[in-house]
Design a protein around this motif. Structure first.
Motif: not given
Length: 196
Positions: A54-56, A61-62, A70-71, A98-100
């Protein structure tokens, strides 16, 4: 490019996001500009695990113009602006995952005169001890969005192996429900440049 600062290969970034957040500690973030190079050892990071976090920015998948990078494949720069500050993230997770990893703090290494000029009036400890501070010190801007981190002008090189890594909740994400408690912030124990 300083030959001693060989950029890390793309394969370095192909690991789970939590592992990458830890692996980046001690690495050298380098930005080359016309004024000269400036760099610092990464001493604090935060992992953001995409659709289920929820913090990303990519929670649920926004997919927006801002988060599109990010994708992509891991190992590119995701910059965004928050409260007039540019923040730098390393895209992780791989295509369509989509992670970072947010780079939160650096220990200054080279280009100290440039950092002092860019962070005018600040004490050396305050040049790079926060995500918006370090981008100013290294002149990382929104123009760096999408750059691969495998070569100049913005790249990450091998640094040193930290002796002791600590973890705890991420900072500044109070409105993200249970995600605010995830221990996905990592820092080098005892380093004076850690933000908190």
């Amino acid at each position: 490019m300083n030959p001693a600062h060989e950029p890390l290969p793309l394969e370095f970034y192909n690991k789970p996001t939590i592992e990458l957040a830890r692996s980046l500690l001690g690495c050298l973030l380098v930005k080359e500009t016309e004024e000269g190079p400036a760099s610092g050892y990464i001493v604090e990071t935060e992992a953001y695990k995409g659709p289920g976090d929820r913090a990303a920015h990519s929670y649920g998948n926004r997919r927006t113009k801002r988060t599109e990078i990010m994708y992509r494949e891991a190992g590119v720069v995701y910059t965004y602006t928050m409260h007039t500050h540019t923040l730098i993230n390393v895209v992780s997770g791989g295509a369509d995952e989509p992670e970072a990893v947010l780079i939160r703090a650096l220990e200054p290494h080279e280009g100290l005169a440039l950092m002092e000029k860019r962070r005018s009036g600040k004490k050396p400890r305050d040049w790079t001890n926060g995500p918006g501070k370090l981008t100013k010190a290294l002149s990382i801007t929104m123009n760096d969005y999408g750059r691969p981190l495998t070569g100049p002008p913005l790249y990450i090189a091998k640094g040193y192996e930290p002796q002791d890594i600590l973890s705890g909740p991420r900072i500044g994400i109070d409105n993200s429900g249970e995600a605010r408690e995830y221990p996905w912030r990592f820092w080098i124990k005892g380093n004076r440049y850690v933000s908190r």
